[in-house]
Scaffold this active site. Structure first.
Site, PDB file in Angstrom:
ATOM      1  N   GLU A 123      50.515  26.307  47.486  1.00 25.27           N
ATOM      2  CA  GLU A 123      51.804  25.810  47.316  1.00 25.27           C
ATOM      3  C   GLU A 123      52.313  25.776  46.112  1.00 25.27           C
ATOM      4  O   GLU A 123      51.867  26.250  45.343  1.00 25.27           O
ATOM      5  CB  GLU A 123      51.543  24.271  47.829  1.00 25.27           C
ATOM      6  CG  GLU A 123      51.109  24.000  49.288  1.00 25.27           C
ATOM      7  CD  GLU A 123      50.848  22.566  49.460  1.00 25.27           C
ATOM      8  OE1 GLU A 123      51.382  21.606  48.746  1.00 25.27           O
ATOM      9  OE2 GLU A 123      50.602  22.088  50.677  1.00 25.27           O
ATOM     10  N   SER A 143      45.843  27.739  41.650  1.00 24.82           N
ATOM     11  CA  SER A 143      44.306  27.746  41.190  1.00 24.82           C
ATOM     12  C   SER A 143      43.598  26.336  41.603  1.00 24.82           C
ATOM     13  O   SER A 143      42.417  26.149  42.052  1.00 24.82           O
ATOM     14  CB  SER A 143      44.271  28.021  39.651  1.00 24.82           C
ATOM     15  OG  SER A 143      44.381  29.173  39.441  1.00 24.82           O
ATOM     16  N   ARG A 146      36.748  37.361  48.969  1.00 25.84           N
ATOM     17  CA  ARG A 146      36.506  37.892  47.667  1.00 25.84           C
ATOM     18  C   ARG A 146      35.782  39.155  47.499  1.00 25.84           C
ATOM     19  O   ARG A 146      35.837  40.286  46.707  1.00 25.84           O
ATOM     20  CB  ARG A 146      35.829  36.759  46.787  1.00 25.84           C
ATOM     21  CG  ARG A 146      36.970  35.809  46.543  1.00 25.84           C
ATOM     22  CD  ARG A 146      36.697  34.568  45.581  1.00 25.84           C
ATOM     23  NE  ARG A 146      37.509  33.602  45.505  1.00 25.84           N
ATOM     24  CZ  ARG A 146      37.516  32.397  45.242  1.00 25.84           C
ATOM     25  NH1 ARG A 146      36.387  31.944  44.928  1.00 25.84           N
ATOM     26  NH2 ARG A 146      38.488  31.421  44.901  1.00 25.84           N
ATOM     27  N   GLU A 165      43.371  35.390  45.601  1.00 22.88           N
ATOM     28  CA  GLU A 165      42.024  35.004  46.003  1.00 22.88           C
ATOM     29  C   GLU A 165      41.199  34.547  45.199  1.00 22.88           C
ATOM     30  O   GLU A 165      39.924  34.724  45.022  1.00 22.88           O
ATOM     31  CB  GLU A 165      41.287  35.974  47.016  1.00 22.88           C
ATOM     32  CG  GLU A 165      42.137  36.345  48.087  1.00 22.88           C
ATOM     33  CD  GLU A 165      41.356  36.895  49.566  1.00 22.88           C
ATOM     34  OE1 GLU A 165      40.174  36.499  49.501  1.00 22.88           O
ATOM     35  OE2 GLU A 165      41.895  37.761  50.242  1.00 22.88           O
TER      36      GLU A 165
HETATM   37  N1  CAA Z   1      31.778  27.121  49.653  1.00 24.26           N
HETATM   38  C1  CAA Z   1      31.647  25.942  50.364  1.00 24.26           C
HETATM   39  N2  CAA Z   1      31.910  24.687  49.608  1.00 24.26           N
HETATM   40  C2  CAA Z   1      32.607  24.987  48.368  1.00 24.26           C
HETATM   41  C3  CAA Z   1      32.816  25.949  47.861  1.00 24.26           C
HETATM   42  C4  CAA Z   1      32.351  27.181  48.572  1.00 24.26           C
HETATM   43  N3  CAA Z   1      32.339  28.539  47.966  1.00 24.26           N
HETATM   44  N4  CAA Z   1      33.415  25.874  46.643  1.00 24.26           N
HETATM   45  C5  CAA Z   1      33.404  24.483  46.563  1.00 24.26           C
HETATM   46  N5  CAA Z   1      32.954  23.795  47.467  1.00 24.26           N
HETATM   47  C6  CAA Z   1      32.990  22.402  47.961  1.00 24.26           C
HETATM   48  C7  CAA Z   1      32.042  21.902  46.893  1.00 24.26           C
HETATM   49  O1  CAA Z   1      30.780  21.715  47.199  1.00 24.26           O
HETATM   50  C8  CAA Z   1      32.577  20.321  46.965  1.00 24.26           C
HETATM   51  O2  CAA Z   1      32.154  19.547  48.053  1.00 24.26           O
HETATM   52  P1  CAA Z   1      31.751  18.203  48.040  1.00 24.26           P
HETATM   53  O3  CAA Z   1      32.880  17.353  47.276  1.00 24.26           O
HETATM   54  O4  CAA Z   1      31.247  17.705  49.584  1.00 24.26           O
HETATM   55  O5  CAA Z   1      30.350  18.072  47.034  1.00 24.26           O
HETATM   56  C9  CAA Z   1      34.030  20.591  47.170  1.00 24.26           C
HETATM   57  O6  CAA Z   1      34.057  21.700  47.814  1.00 24.26           O
HETATM   58  C10 CAA Z   1      35.065  20.410  46.045  1.00 24.26           C
HETATM   59  O7  CAA Z   1      34.391  21.458  45.103  1.00 24.26           O
HETATM   60  P2  CAA Z   1      34.794  21.586  43.504  1.00 24.26           P
HETATM   61  O8  CAA Z   1      34.803  20.141  42.908  1.00 24.26           O
HETATM   62  O9  CAA Z   1      34.069  22.744  42.966  1.00 24.26           O
HETATM   63  O10 CAA Z   1      36.230  21.845  43.639  1.00 24.26           O
HETATM   64  P3  CAA Z   1      37.513  22.171  42.590  1.00 24.26           P
HETATM   65  O11 CAA Z   1      38.809  21.226  42.809  1.00 24.26           O
HETATM   66  O12 CAA Z   1      37.003  21.961  41.031  1.00 24.26           O
HETATM   67  O13 CAA Z   1      38.062  23.613  42.680  1.00 24.26           O
HETATM   68  C11 CAA Z   1      37.733  25.999  42.701  1.00 24.26           C
HETATM   69  C12 CAA Z   1      37.198  24.652  42.825  1.00 24.26           C
HETATM   70  C13 CAA Z   1      36.729  26.854  42.485  1.00 24.26           C
HETATM   71  C14 CAA Z   1      38.592  25.898  41.468  1.00 24.26           C
HETATM   72  C15 CAA Z   1      38.933  26.099  43.834  1.00 24.26           C
HETATM   73  O14 CAA Z   1      39.902  25.249  43.703  1.00 24.26           O
HETATM   74  C16 CAA Z   1      39.379  27.524  43.890  1.00 24.26           C
HETATM   75  O15 CAA Z   1      38.520  28.733  44.300  1.00 24.26           O
HETATM   76  N6  CAA Z   1      40.563  27.781  43.454  1.00 24.26           N
HETATM   77  C17 CAA Z   1      41.112  29.198  43.557  1.00 24.26           C
HETATM   78  C18 CAA Z   1      41.875  29.257  44.894  1.00 24.26           C
HETATM   79  C19 CAA Z   1      42.263  30.504  45.343  1.00 24.26           C
HETATM   80  O16 CAA Z   1      41.452  31.407  45.424  1.00 24.26           O
HETATM   81  N7  CAA Z   1      43.474  30.792  45.871  1.00 24.26           N
HETATM   82  C20 CAA Z   1      43.793  31.743  46.440  1.00 24.26           C
HETATM   83  C21 CAA Z   1      44.396  31.500  47.691  1.00 24.26           C
HETATM   84  S1  CAA Z   1      44.543  32.785  49.197  1.00 24.26           S
HETATM   85  C22 CAA Z   1      45.526  34.075  48.279  1.00 24.26           C
HETATM   86  O17 CAA Z   1      45.511  34.639  47.362  1.00 24.26           O
HETATM   87  C23 CAA Z   1      46.752  34.764  49.087  1.00 24.26           C
HETATM   88  C24 CAA Z   1      46.297  35.527  50.262  1.00 24.26           C
HETATM   89  O18 CAA Z   1      46.722  35.348  51.411  1.00 24.26           O
HETATM   90  C25 CAA Z   1      45.567  36.700  50.016  1.00 24.26           C
END
Ligand code: CAA
Length: 396
Positions: A136, A141, A254, A378
């Site tokens: 959004e 991130s 990824r 991503e």
């Molecule tokens: N697989 C499964 N579960 C996962 C996970 C994974 N890879 N990563 C995190 N989780 C789970 C955690 O275990 C946790 O679960 P519980 O609360 O039940 O224990 C929950 O998710 C929250 O995890 P975090 O506390 O680690 O979350 P966070 O807020 O600190 O964020 C982050 C983690 C890695 C920074 C994540 O927000 C992230 O990947 N951000 C980047 C987003 C992104 O890649 N956006 C791209 C969008 S798509 C795009 O680019 C456009 C397109 O169309 C191509």
């Protein structure tokens, strides 16, 4: 041919089927995609005709079982396809990647039988275009924070969705999407739900198309939801499971972006080697100069190291299919290294070509522009480093 070996005795082998697929995709991509890439980059037009043809070849649902319209192949087949398509044109490979990993993979993993039949088949065959909508304007991130909302209707039959999503790849043309939005904001990550969205229903509004630096033929836009009614049977997984689904899907995505980055880097590298052999300066081919040789050596080394990290991630993904575990770190390492390699290699390819590398007469400047997004979408390189380090340190 064995290409990698992992823990638990798992082996990654390039079979005759893989080699035949690689050859078929390479021939198609070089014959039908490479010649149109520059024109589509210039106009930003979505290349629907070639995407449909790739659908007929099974390339829009490579790991999707045949019963849902896919090719029924494995993670290595997906990676080989992405590399070959990206070598011809990164924009096409972005569209392939979203259909395959961001869209089909998530529904196959979390969907019901009825959802798989209805929502996967038309996308895996390439008849329709799929998309994934997480980001959004104020939630990139930090994907766990989002302002869009889905509220359950009083009679409990449907959700009413409102809000603005951004940077939706294939947004201007998508027929079906996986949407992540808040259903219970007070629960933060555990209040996000995934929905299967039909883009041809009232309340689905395509917003402004992004004018982009690279991958210009892969259309990207905002999507606005205005009282969009989504039946409860279109919830993917359980309510509140959305963030986990989004992250699980991104692990698969990824690996695809790492492969795309490798394909772009290979295209730039091959052009640079050819140019270094042919271009004469100071009376000899520039490839005879040590400064050019150093570039070639570093480019090739990083390309092959990227390939090994991608194969390592594929091994981990195949292991996860058997054990149900995660392959987050392996996917992030592959994406981080391959995308930074694509930036390095395309930059050096411009340098080796000199002025011609800067000219639109050659594809080198397009490779350079297209490579840039792989360090952003991503999950940025900074997010990949955060994911890898947190997992290694056992931090949350
Ligand atoms: N697989 C499964 N579960 C996962 C996970 C994974 N890879 N990563 C995190 N989780 C789970 C955690 O275990 C946790 O679960 P519980 O609360 O039940 O224990 C929950 O998710 C929250 O995890 P975090 O506390 O680690 O979350 P966070 O807020 O600190 O964020 C982050 C983690 C890695 C920074 C994540 O927000 C992230 O990947 N951000 C980047 C987003 C992104 O890649 N956006 C791209 C969008 S798509 C795009 O680019 C456009 C397109 O169309 C191509």
């Amino acid at each position: 041919m064995v290409v990698a070996q992992g823990e638990q005795g798992l082996t990654l082998a390039l079979t005759e089927e893989h080699i035949a697929l690689q050859r078929a995709v390479r021939e198609f991509a070089q014959k039908e995609i490479a010649p149109i890439a520059a024109a589509f980059d210039e106009t930003g037009e979505f290349p629907l005709e070639t995407i449909r043809k790739m659908g007929e070849m099974g390339l829009m649902g490579i790991e999707v079982p045949e019963e849902y319209g896919g090719a029924g192949m494995d993670a290595l087949a997906y990676v080989l396809t992405m590399i070959e398509v990206a070598k011809a044109d990164a924009s096409h490979s972005t569209i392939v990647s979203v259909n395959n990993s961001l869209y089909c993979h998530g529904i196959l993993k979390f969907g019901t039988e009825a959802q798989k039949q209805q929502w996967v088949t038309p996308i895996a065959t390439g008849e329709q275009i799929g998309a994934y909508s997480l980001t959004e304007p104020m939630s990139g991130s930090d994907a766990g924070t989002m302002a869009s909302r889905a509220v359950l209707s009083d009679d409990g039959t449907h959700y009413i969705i409102n809000g603005r999503k951004s940077w939706v790849t294939s947004g201007p043309v998508a027929d079906k999407l996986i949407l992540f939005t808040m259903t219970e904001p007070e629960k933060k990550h555990h209040g996000i739900t995934a929905f299967l969205i039909d883009a041809h229903q009232p309340g689905f509004i395509r917003g402004k198309k992004e004018p982009k630096l690279g991958i210009r033929a892969s259309a990207t836009s905002e999507i606005i939801f205005e009282d969009y009614k989504c039946p409860v049977e279109n919830v993917l997984g359980e309510p509140g499971q959305g963030f986990k689904i989004a992250m699980t899907v991104l692990d698969a995505g990824r690996i695809g972006i790492a492969s795309q980055a490798l394909g772009i880097a290979e295209a730039a590298y091959e052009a640079a080697v050819q140019y270094a052999r042919e271009r004469i300066a100071f009376g000899e081919p520039i490839g005879r100069f040590q400064m050019i040789q150093q570039k070639i050596a570093d480019m090739k080394t990083r390309i092959e190291a990227s390939r090994m990290l991608i194969y390592n991630a594929v091994l981990a993904k195949e292991r996860a299919k058997k054990t149900g575990g995660r392959y987050t770190t392996e996917a992030s390492m592959a994406k981080l290294f391959a995308s930074e390699t694509a930036a390095f290699v395309t930059d050096e390819a411009v340098q080796i070509h000199g002025g011609m590398g800067y000219s639109k007469e050659l594809a080198i400047e397009r490779y350079y522009r297209d490579a840039r997004i792989t360090r952003i979408y991503e999950g940025t390189s900074e997010i990949q480093r955060m994911v890898i380090a947190r997992n290694e340190l056992g931090l949350r």
